[in-house]
Design a protein around this motif. Sequence first.
Motif, PDB file in Angstrom:
ATOM      1  N   ALA A  23       3.495  -8.364   8.004  1.00  0.00           N
ATOM      2  CA  ALA A  23       2.816  -7.542   7.743  1.00  0.00           C
ATOM      3  C   ALA A  23       3.416  -6.253   7.862  1.00  0.00           C
ATOM      4  O   ALA A  23       2.951  -5.252   7.464  1.00  0.00           O
ATOM      5  CB  ALA A  23       2.635  -7.565   9.907  1.00  0.00           C
ATOM      6  N   ALA A  24       5.016  -6.375   8.225  1.00  0.00           N
ATOM      7  CA  ALA A  24       6.185  -4.994   7.680  1.00  0.00           C
ATOM      8  C   ALA A  24       5.823  -4.004   6.701  1.00  0.00           C
ATOM      9  O   ALA A  24       6.021  -3.567   6.191  1.00  0.00           O
ATOM     10  CB  ALA A  24       7.264  -5.058   7.933  1.00  0.00           C
ATOM     11  N   THR A  25       5.728  -5.578   5.462  1.00  0.00           N
ATOM     12  CA  THR A  25       5.496  -5.148   4.061  1.00  0.00           C
ATOM     13  C   THR A  25       3.703  -4.070   3.851  1.00  0.00           C
ATOM     14  O   THR A  25       4.160  -2.872   3.129  1.00  0.00           O
ATOM     15  CB  THR A  25       5.799  -6.392   3.492  1.00  0.00           C
ATOM     16  N   PHE A  26       3.271  -4.389   4.184  1.00  0.00           N
ATOM     17  CA  PHE A  26       1.676  -4.237   4.526  1.00  0.00           C
ATOM     18  C   PHE A  26       1.961  -2.891   4.540  1.00  0.00           C
ATOM     19  O   PHE A  26       0.724  -1.812   4.289  1.00  0.00           O
ATOM     20  CB  PHE A  26       1.110  -5.524   4.557  1.00  0.00           C
ATOM     21  N   MET A  27       2.003  -3.004   5.503  1.00  0.00           N
ATOM     22  CA  MET A  27       2.200  -0.980   6.078  1.00  0.00           C
ATOM     23  C   MET A  27       2.688  -0.265   5.347  1.00  0.00           C
ATOM     24  O   MET A  27       1.997   0.920   5.043  1.00  0.00           O
ATOM     25  CB  MET A  27       3.355  -1.542   7.505  1.00  0.00           C
ATOM     26  N   PHE A  28       3.485  -0.878   4.617  1.00  0.00           N
ATOM     27  CA  PHE A  28       4.022  -0.056   2.819  1.00  0.00           C
ATOM     28  C   PHE A  28       3.457   0.224   2.057  1.00  0.00           C
ATOM     29  O   PHE A  28       4.208   1.376   0.966  1.00  0.00           O
ATOM     30  CB  PHE A  28       5.512   0.375   3.665  1.00  0.00           C
ATOM     31  N   ALA A  29       2.906  -1.110   1.621  1.00  0.00           N
ATOM     32  CA  ALA A  29       2.271  -0.703   0.825  1.00  0.00           C
ATOM     33  C   ALA A  29       0.677  -0.529   0.662  1.00  0.00           C
ATOM     34  O   ALA A  29      -0.115  -0.480   1.783  1.00  0.00           O
ATOM     35  CB  ALA A  29       2.198  -2.788   0.172  1.00  0.00           C
ATOM     36  N   ALA A  30       0.605   0.014  -0.916  1.00  0.00           N
ATOM     37  CA  ALA A  30      -0.864   0.766  -0.873  1.00  0.00           C
ATOM     38  C   ALA A  30      -2.006  -0.350  -1.542  1.00  0.00           C
ATOM     39  O   ALA A  30      -2.800   0.006  -0.377  1.00  0.00           O
ATOM     40  CB  ALA A  30      -0.452   1.698  -1.714  1.00  0.00           C
ATOM     41  N   ALA A  31      -1.472  -1.406  -1.880  1.00  0.00           N
ATOM     42  CA  ALA A  31      -2.293  -1.987  -2.124  1.00  0.00           C
ATOM     43  C   ALA A  31      -2.919  -3.461  -0.774  1.00  0.00           C
ATOM     44  O   ALA A  31      -1.894  -3.272   0.373  1.00  0.00           O
ATOM     45  CB  ALA A  31      -1.793  -3.646  -2.476  1.00  0.00           C
ATOM     46  N   PRO A  32      -3.991  -3.978  -0.755  1.00  0.00           N
ATOM     47  CA  PRO A  32      -4.675  -4.657   0.502  1.00  0.00           C
ATOM     48  C   PRO A  32      -3.999  -5.549   0.801  1.00  0.00           C
ATOM     49  O   PRO A  32      -3.019  -6.067  -0.105  1.00  0.00           O
ATOM     50  CB  PRO A  32      -6.324  -4.669  -0.102  1.00  0.00           C
ATOM     51  N   ALA A  33      -3.732  -6.508   1.671  1.00  0.00           N
ATOM     52  CA  ALA A  33      -3.084  -7.600   2.251  1.00  0.00           C
ATOM     53  C   ALA A  33      -3.535  -8.864   0.945  1.00  0.00           C
ATOM     54  O   ALA A  33      -4.781  -9.316   0.383  1.00  0.00           O
ATOM     55  CB  ALA A  33      -3.522  -8.272   3.215  1.00  0.00           C
ATOM     56  N   VAL A  34      -2.385  -9.548   0.544  1.00  0.00           N
ATOM     57  CA  VAL A  34      -2.192 -10.553  -0.629  1.00  0.00           C
ATOM     58  C   VAL A  34      -2.593 -11.633  -0.016  1.00  0.00           C
ATOM     59  O   VAL A  34      -3.207 -12.541  -1.042  1.00  0.00           O
ATOM     60  CB  VAL A  34      -1.280 -10.451  -2.018  1.00  0.00           C
ATOM     61  N   ALA A  35      -2.360 -11.753   1.285  1.00  0.00           N
ATOM     62  CA  ALA A  35      -2.447 -13.237   1.668  1.00  0.00           C
ATOM     63  C   ALA A  35      -3.747 -14.241   1.764  1.00  0.00           C
ATOM     64  O   ALA A  35      -3.790 -15.348   0.391  1.00  0.00           O
ATOM     65  CB  ALA A  35      -2.203 -13.694   3.526  1.00  0.00           C
ATOM     66  N   ASP A  36      -4.936 -14.109   1.146  1.00  0.00           N
ATOM     67  CA  ASP A  36      -6.142 -14.264   1.300  1.00  0.00           C
ATOM     68  C   ASP A  36      -6.552 -14.816  -0.664  1.00  0.00           C
ATOM     69  O   ASP A  36      -6.988 -14.981  -0.742  1.00  0.00           O
ATOM     70  CB  ASP A  36      -7.346 -13.982   1.197  1.00  0.00           C
ATOM     71  N   ASP A  37      -5.821 -14.372  -1.314  1.00  0.00           N
ATOM     72  CA  ASP A  37      -5.770 -13.966  -2.513  1.00  0.00           C
ATOM     73  C   ASP A  37      -4.645 -14.707  -3.648  1.00  0.00           C
ATOM     74  O   ASP A  37      -5.300 -14.658  -4.545  1.00  0.00           O
ATOM     75  CB  ASP A  37      -5.024 -12.316  -3.166  1.00  0.00           C
ATOM     76  N   THR A  38      -4.336 -15.993  -2.776  1.00  0.00           N
ATOM     77  CA  THR A  38      -3.417 -17.185  -3.086  1.00  0.00           C
ATOM     78  C   THR A  38      -4.753 -18.295  -3.117  1.00  0.00           C
ATOM     79  O   THR A  38      -4.859 -18.928  -1.686  1.00  0.00           O
ATOM     80  CB  THR A  38      -2.734 -17.217  -2.614  1.00  0.00           C
ATOM     81  N   VAL A  39      -4.979 -19.164  -4.403  1.00  0.00           N
ATOM     82  CA  VAL A  39      -5.339 -20.836  -4.059  1.00  0.00           C
ATOM     83  C   VAL A  39      -4.446 -21.308  -4.117  1.00  0.00           C
ATOM     84  O   VAL A  39      -4.160 -21.514  -5.265  1.00  0.00           O
ATOM     85  CB  VAL A  39      -6.540 -20.301  -5.200  1.00  0.00           C
ATOM     86  N   LYS A  40      -4.354 -22.409  -3.168  1.00  0.00           N
ATOM     87  CA  LYS A  40      -3.689 -23.364  -3.212  1.00  0.00           C
ATOM     88  C   LYS A  40      -4.204 -24.473  -4.160  1.00  0.00           C
ATOM     89  O   LYS A  40      -5.160 -24.734  -3.449  1.00  0.00           O
ATOM     90  CB  LYS A  40      -2.776 -23.818  -2.141  1.00  0.00           C
ATOM     91  N   VAL A  41      -3.285 -25.103  -4.735  1.00  0.00           N
ATOM     92  CA  VAL A  41      -4.125 -26.675  -5.310  1.00  0.00           C
ATOM     93  C   VAL A  41      -2.394 -26.918  -4.998  1.00  0.00           C
ATOM     94  O   VAL A  41      -1.974 -26.933  -5.521  1.00  0.00           O
ATOM     95  CB  VAL A  41      -4.086 -26.489  -6.556  1.00  0.00           C
ATOM     96  N   GLY A  42      -2.956 -28.637  -3.805  1.00  0.00           N
ATOM     97  CA  GLY A  42      -2.143 -29.686  -3.724  1.00  0.00           C
ATOM     98  C   GLY A  42      -2.204 -30.868  -4.446  1.00  0.00           C
ATOM     99  O   GLY A  42      -2.431 -31.339  -4.345  1.00  0.00           O
ATOM    100  N   LEU A  43      -1.189 -30.686  -4.911  1.00  0.00           N
ATOM    101  CA  LEU A  43      -1.626 -31.752  -6.140  1.00  0.00           C
ATOM    102  C   LEU A  43      -0.417 -33.175  -5.612  1.00  0.00           C
ATOM    103  O   LEU A  43       0.944 -32.855  -5.666  1.00  0.00           O
ATOM    104  CB  LEU A  43      -0.459 -31.851  -7.763  1.00  0.00           C
ATOM    105  N   ILE A  44      -1.265 -34.316  -5.030  1.00  0.00           N
ATOM    106  CA  ILE A  44      -0.007 -35.641  -4.739  1.00  0.00           C
ATOM    107  C   ILE A  44       0.279 -36.311  -6.064  1.00  0.00           C
ATOM    108  O   ILE A  44      -0.652 -37.235  -6.467  1.00  0.00           O
ATOM    109  CB  ILE A  44      -1.202 -36.058  -3.515  1.00  0.00           C
TER     110      ILE A  44
END
Length: 401
Positions: A23-44
Amino acid sequence: MPGNNQRRFLMKDLKKSVLGAAAATFMFAAAPAVADDTVKVGLILPMTGASASTGRQIEAAARLYIAEHGSKVAGKTIELIIKDDAGVADQSKRLAQELVVNDKVSVLAGFGLTPLALAVGPIATQAKVPAIIMAAGTAMIVDTSPWFVRTSFTLPQNTIPMAEWAAKNGIKKVVTLVSDYGPGLDAEKWFKTKFEASGGQIIDQLRSPLANPDFAAFLQKAKDDKPDALFLFVPSGQGAVLMKQVVERGLVADGIKIIGTGDVTDDDLINGMGDAVVGMITSHNYSADHNSPENKAFVANFLKANGNARPNFMAVGGYDGMALVYKALEKTGGDATGAKLLDAMKGLSWVSPRGPISVDPETRDIVQNVYIRKVEKKDGALWNVEFDTLANVKDPSHTPK
Ligand code: VNL
């Protein structure tokens, strides 16, 4: 138990501090939050234990797909998380739970053996997360959860062409020898059904244990039965041991033809089998020798990235599993919601290194060519050389009866 709780609290604290920092990083970053921009694929995958070669092949191929296509698709960044289940079903299940709950993966994938896939099905169903079967081949797995999609193969699919070829090529009496679990029993059943329907006769059905395989007693029995041919199925990783014992027992010297699914003459192991396998006929969905521009590029890039290790049919299942994730995300415009992603996967088709493939929208199982191949020596190396093709083969066990 207190230990577990403590760990859970620690995890919470950890998450809080990570979130705080983010959150602290985002306050200073111009770009929107990136958390949702990652799609995780779990390989077992089994990265250790008896099926470790399957894990290695699939991991290498999934990484190759990402290296070739970039980690960004439809505005999302793909993140692979690899977990080693060591080939133990309880571990597969626990890891699937962790991947869903802690890592919030959008896709589960991998599953090196049938029991490992079956253990994950209920988690996928509960969590509503698509689960891509990249390796396991027992037909019924996809029927056990509506969230399963398969990019590997099924044993009935790969076996039936072998039974039909045998009947057409003067083989009248066959002994079958298979690993005694799901895919082996599928191979045994469908070989018998198709071979008998084509006028052949099964004179013995032998089953060897999956764990710690020693085939000597079964091969002696097969030899004593004096069939025209011995049909073999063992899972990837066991072919070299099996073929060594076949040669030692003198079946080939006795004039018994050795046939099987391509799991036996696995590209991963074939060069350790020696010249005794030259001429052996198998049927399968993939050969590293497949003659197409897509496969030539795949094999060349795989060899380069993996110290000259040849990709096998497990690798192509992993590669296409990643292709399925990318293509589905393109279709949903980057929406990784479970139901949307699953829906997008149904009916997708493309040209894989193995040839044209599609995901049957009704069954979520793979439709693909099955090839009849002969082991040949070229430039000092052994290859499964395809000489006949059955196009767009569906698994027969899902078709309405
Ligand atoms: C299975 C089927 C596994 C075919 C394999 O290798 C194989 C399975 C590990 O369904 O367990 O070649």
